[in-house]
Design a protein around this motif. Structure first.
Motif, mmCIF file in Angstrom:
data_model
loop_
_atom_site.group_PDB
_atom_site.id
_atom_site.type_symbol
_atom_site.label_atom_id
_atom_site.label_comp_id
_atom_site.label_asym_id
_atom_site.label_seq_id
_atom_site.Cartn_x
_atom_site.Cartn_y
_atom_site.Cartn_z
ATOM 1 N N VAL A 308 -1.402 -5.111 11.034
ATOM 2 C CA VAL A 308 -2.385 -4.810 9.993
ATOM 3 C C VAL A 308 -2.537 -6.038 9.102
ATOM 4 N N GLN A 309 -3.766 -6.509 8.970
ATOM 5 C CA GLN A 309 -4.062 -7.692 8.159
ATOM 6 C C GLN A 309 -4.355 -7.272 6.719
ATOM 7 N N THR A 310 -3.772 -7.983 5.756
ATOM 8 C CA THR A 310 -4.118 -7.718 4.360
ATOM 9 C C THR A 310 -5.356 -8.508 3.946
ATOM 10 N N ASN A 311 -5.549 -9.684 4.585
ATOM 11 C CA ASN A 311 -6.687 -10.564 4.256
ATOM 12 C C ASN A 311 -6.711 -10.911 2.770
ATOM 13 N N LEU A 312 -5.527 -11.024 2.185
ATOM 14 C CA LEU A 312 -5.385 -11.372 0.777
ATOM 15 C C LEU A 312 -4.350 -12.469 0.624
ATOM 16 N N PRO A 313 -4.450 -13.290 -0.435
ATOM 17 C CA PRO A 313 -3.402 -14.292 -0.673
ATOM 18 C C PRO A 313 -2.069 -13.613 -0.936
ATOM 19 N N ARG A 314 -1.002 -14.385 -0.869
ATOM 20 C CA ARG A 314 0.340 -13.819 -0.920
ATOM 21 C C ARG A 314 0.595 -13.027 -2.204
ATOM 22 N N ALA A 315 0.088 -13.515 -3.329
ATOM 23 C CA ALA A 315 0.350 -12.850 -4.610
ATOM 24 C C ALA A 315 -0.161 -11.413 -4.614
ATOM 25 N N ASP A 316 -1.314 -11.180 -3.979
ATOM 26 C CA ASP A 316 -1.883 -9.833 -3.925
ATOM 27 C C ASP A 316 -1.522 -9.101 -2.635
ATOM 28 N N GLY A 317 -1.446 -9.836 -1.536
ATOM 29 C CA GLY A 317 -1.223 -9.216 -0.240
ATOM 30 C C GLY A 317 0.179 -8.700 -0.030
ATOM 31 N N LEU A 318 1.183 -9.396 -0.592
ATOM 32 C CA LEU A 318 2.566 -8.979 -0.372
ATOM 33 C C LEU A 318 2.873 -7.621 -1.011
ATOM 34 N N PRO A 319 2.521 -7.392 -2.279
ATOM 35 C CA PRO A 319 2.763 -6.043 -2.846
ATOM 36 C C PRO A 319 1.997 -4.952 -2.109
ATOM 37 N N LEU A 320 0.770 -5.276 -1.677
ATOM 38 C CA LEU A 320 -0.016 -4.292 -0.937
ATOM 39 C C LEU A 320 0.653 -3.945 0.391
ATOM 40 N N ALA A 321 1.116 -4.965 1.128
ATOM 41 C CA ALA A 321 1.771 -4.729 2.419
ATOM 42 C C ALA A 321 3.059 -3.933 2.242
ATOM 43 N N VAL A 495 -3.569 3.508 -0.161
ATOM 44 C CA VAL A 495 -2.985 2.390 -0.922
ATOM 45 C C VAL A 495 -4.006 1.301 -1.222
ATOM 46 N N ALA A 496 -5.080 1.178 -0.442
ATOM 47 C CA ALA A 496 -6.086 0.134 -0.650
ATOM 48 C C ALA A 496 -7.473 0.710 -0.407
ATOM 49 N N PRO A 497 -7.935 1.600 -1.275
ATOM 50 C CA PRO A 497 -9.209 2.291 -1.037
ATOM 51 C C PRO A 497 -10.424 1.373 -1.038
ATOM 52 N N ASN A 498 -10.332 0.214 -1.681
ATOM 53 C CA ASN A 498 -11.484 -0.682 -1.791
ATOM 54 C C ASN A 498 -11.406 -1.872 -0.844
ATOM 55 N N THR A 499 -10.483 -1.815 0.128
ATOM 56 C CA THR A 499 -10.291 -2.930 1.061
ATOM 57 C C THR A 499 -10.477 -2.437 2.490
ATOM 58 N N ASP A 500 -11.187 -3.223 3.291
ATOM 59 C CA ASP A 500 -11.404 -2.844 4.693
ATOM 60 C C ASP A 500 -10.086 -2.814 5.453
ATOM 61 N N PHE A 501 -9.997 -1.882 6.393
ATOM 62 C CA PHE A 501 -8.803 -1.763 7.239
ATOM 63 C C PHE A 501 -8.995 -2.623 8.492
ATOM 64 N N ALA A 502 -8.183 -3.659 8.609
ATOM 65 C CA ALA A 502 -8.262 -4.582 9.754
ATOM 66 C C ALA A 502 -6.947 -4.513 10.516
ATOM 67 N N TYR A 503 -7.028 -4.204 11.805
ATOM 68 C CA TYR A 503 -5.809 -4.041 12.593
ATOM 69 C C TYR A 503 -6.036 -4.563 14.012
ATOM 70 N N GLY A 504 -4.959 -4.687 14.748
ATOM 71 C CA GLY A 504 -5.024 -5.082 16.157
ATOM 72 C C GLY A 504 -3.732 -4.710 16.850
ATOM 73 N N PHE A 505 -3.808 -4.427 18.137
ATOM 74 C CA PHE A 505 -2.611 -4.125 18.924
ATOM 75 C C PHE A 505 -1.973 -5.436 19.373
ATOM 76 N N LEU A 506 -0.680 -5.563 19.154
ATOM 77 C CA LEU A 506 0.006 -6.823 19.422
ATOM 78 C C LEU A 506 -0.077 -7.208 20.890
ATOM 79 N N ASP A 507 0.130 -6.256 21.796
ATOM 80 C CA ASP A 507 0.112 -6.597 23.222
ATOM 81 C C ASP A 507 -1.267 -7.099 23.649
#
Length: 646
Positions: A308-321, A495-507
């Motif tokens: 799951v991608q946060t697509n945010l810089p570390r300061a904002d993306g880390l707490p969200l993740a 947890v992130a109602p205003n952010t798009d959900f971006a995901y991918g299967f690792l395999d």
């Protein structure tokens, strides 16, 4: 367009910037070396890269495009580059230490000799493979045409004899047969063009390209040249052989082809099956390598992992993740999760480097991970321990390296020792090498810490192929993909109602790394089948000729008591010898070609002996089945019919 003049918000670095849409371009072509989804002014580079990164000579964050005057010579400009480099670097300049290259824009796409820049390049080897396959199939088809024409010579002998008696000269007959070859080729090219229009769309899907057929003057001239060349090649021998029949012998029923024509026919069959067997071997080896990609132990567990991608810089993306993982693990479908600056879906990770006390530049890969990364991804610890969430010193002072790092820097008893260079962290663990990059390259030296700030400050060089943003890798229970995705989306919305959900299967992300090889495998399979099919058509024609010439012999053998199986065995024996000779020629050629292809992979299969045996047996069985059809037909025929005229 309604989009012109509208504002869009883009995150550049750690800030959100507002841009106004001033224009809309066409989509970049698939084959283009210039890829983009959006273009912004270069003046914004300061918001993306720090002054230190922009002044670093270790990495190229942008590529410069220079338009030369029409009368300018690139070589003369290239000769001035070292002086410009010396002026820019000053005391840091050393001859050969830093090198800049000039490259024609038309040379980018298929030139992998220079280091890849920001634009994607293609390995020219795959273009050569496609061209070789096309030429082989065309050659096999030409050989097939010759073989079938010679096979029909016995039925057209009377026609040649009558024409010669009526006054036709040999040149006239040559022109006739060549004309027939030309007409057949012309019709074939027209049909081929029609099939190309029908099949170009599915073929584009196979190779992931946007090939088009354009009826311009160049293409028309190419088609005309193709018709002439193929007609000359395919019709030359039949024209010479058929026009050379003596009318007296033909009309008396004493037609006999010269012995050297028999050698040529056999040589053509050998040539066809040499190409076919070689492609069968290539198909098996490429399939083995692709299977190896899918099943090799990468040193970590990639199954059932969603990134799951946060697509945010570390300061904002880390707490969200972190919040997302905490809420997600409350569901029984989520087995485990870990947050890292880069996941296994991105490759390479951060490239770092420094100059040691011997003035040698050393580089390695880096990733910032959480305390659960080693456990969640099932990475094996060889020495020491993994990060401990309850040990506060691990957040700043600890590092974990892989075996390749220990070997690269010559570390003995690394546990507890400080990292080489100016880094402050101590090594608390050594993990077994795992393939965080593709299998094209060997495992690089790798360092991992829990926080990147101190590491970034103390390195000379930092290179990112992907934005350094927190990413969550979560392992879900198997068996219900749609249900798992529903849970992932619902928790993200919480947890992130205003952010798009971006995901991918690792395999799936890992499989994308081998897209070119997968396309090659599919194309070689299709080409191998076509080659074998066309070769069998030629063999069928030659078998028809052989049976026709040996009808009386077969009739006598049946009258003398020979059974069907012995006659079939007699007729198949000669063709089996030809296929065996073709296999002996094809094996070293296929081995050399596949050995060269496998060099592109640091991890590869060995070409086993059974591959050649299997390819030879497959070709032999196909050939015998093809010949047996005519052989059985001749063996069960009434011998009275073939002996009636004797």
């Amino acid at each position: 367009s309604s989009a012109i003049g509208k504002n869009i918000q883009i995150v550049l670095g750690d800030e959100k910037e507002i841009f106004t849409v001033s224009g809309i371009s066409e989509n970049a072509r698939e084959a283009s070396s210039i890829k983009y989804n959006m273009l912004i002014g270069y003046s914004n580079v300061n918001k993306i890269f720090s002054p230190r990164a922009q002044q670093s000579w270790f990495n190229v964050y942008g590529e410069s495009y220079v338009l030369l005057r029409k009368d300018a010579k690139p070589a003369q400009l290239a000769a001035k580059i070292p002086a410009m480099m010396k002026q820019a670097l000053g005391e840091d300049y050393s001859e050969g230490g830093f090198e800049l290259y000039m490259q024609p824009i038309t040379d980018i796409h298929l030139n992998n000799k220079l280091p890849a820049g920001i634009q994607p390049i293609s390995n020219p080897k795959y273009s050569y493979i496609l061209a070789t396959i096309g030429l082989l199939i065309l050659l096999v088809a030409c050989i097939n045409f010759i073989t079938l024409s010679i096979g029909r010579s016995s039925t057209r002998a009377m026609e040649v004899g009558v024409r010669k008696v009526m006054g036709a000269g040999r040149q006239q007959l040559v022109r006739q047969f060549w004309g027939e070859a030309f007409l057949l080729t012309l019709v074939s090219v027209i049909i081929g063009l029609g099939l190309s229009f029908l099949l170009i769309s599915p073929f584009n899907q196979i190779i992931s390209r946007e090939l088009t057929i354009q009826f311009d003057l160049t293409f028309i001239l190419f088609c005309i040249s193709l018709v002439i060349v193929i007609a000359l090649i395919a019709g030359i021998y039949p024209a010479i052989i058929l026009s050379g029949f003596k009318p007296v012998e033909v009309l008396k029923g004493k037609l006999s082809l010269k012995s050297n024509s028999g050698w040529l026919r056999q040589g053509l069959v050998v040539g066809q099956f040499t190409a076919s067997i070689a492609m069968i071997v290539c198909t098996i080896v490429i399939g083995q390598q692709m299977n190896y990609f899918n099943n090799k132990d990468l040193g970590y567990n990639k199954d059932q992992v969603v990134v799951v991608q946060t697509n945010l810089p570390r300061a904002d993306g880390l707490p969200l993740a972190e919040r997302y993982r905490t809420e997600l693990l409350k569901h029984p479908e989520a087995i485990d999760g870990t947050v890292s600056m880069f996941s296994f879906a991105e490759s390479p990770w951060v490239t770092m480097g420094f100059t040691n006390e011997k003035k040698e530049y050393k580089s390695f890969q880096y990733n910032a991970v959480d305390a659960n990364f080693i456990k969640a991804m099932n990475i094996k610890v060889k020495e020491g321990r993994a990060f401990d969430l309850n040990n506060t010193s691990d957040f700043i002072n600890a590092a974990i390296v892989n075996e390749a790092f220990v070997k690269e820097f010559g570390l003995k008893d690394p546990i507890g020792k400080k990292l080489p260079g100016n880094f402050e962290q101590q090594i608390i663990g050594v993990v077994k090498d795992f393939n965080f990059e593709s299998l094209h390259t060997p495992v690089s030296a790798l360092m991992m810490t829990m926080t990147p700030d101190s590491v970034f400050r103390r390195t000379e060089n930092i290179g990112f192929a992907f934005p350094p943003q927190p990413r969550l890798s979560v392992r879900m229970k198997a068996g219900n993909i749609s249900g798992n995705l529903k849970i992932l989306k619902e928790v993200w919305k919480e947890v992130a109602p205003n952010t798009d959900f971006a995901y991918g299967f690792l395999d799936e992300s890992i499989a994308v790394q081998y897209t070119a090889e997968q396309r090659t495998s599919t194309i070689v399979k299709i080409a191998s089948g076509l080659s074998v099919f066309i070769a069998c058509m030629g063999l069928f024609g030659l078998a028809t000729l052989t049976v026709s010439r040996r009808k009386k012999e077969i009739g006598i053998r049946k009258v003398m008591g020979a059974d069907v199986s012995s006659i079939v065995q007699l007729l198949c024996r000669d063709f089996a010898k030809l296929v065996i000779v073709a296999a002996i020629i094809a094996f070293p050629l296929a081995w050399w070609f596949m050995h060269d292809w496998l060099k592109d992979f640091a991890y590869r299969v060995n070409i086993s002996w059974w591959v050649f045996v299997a390819a030879g047996i497959v070709a032999l069985l196909i050939a015998l089945i093809t010949v047996s059809f005519q052989a059985i037909k001749a063996a069960i025929a009434n011998p009275v019919k073939s002996l009636r005229t004797e």
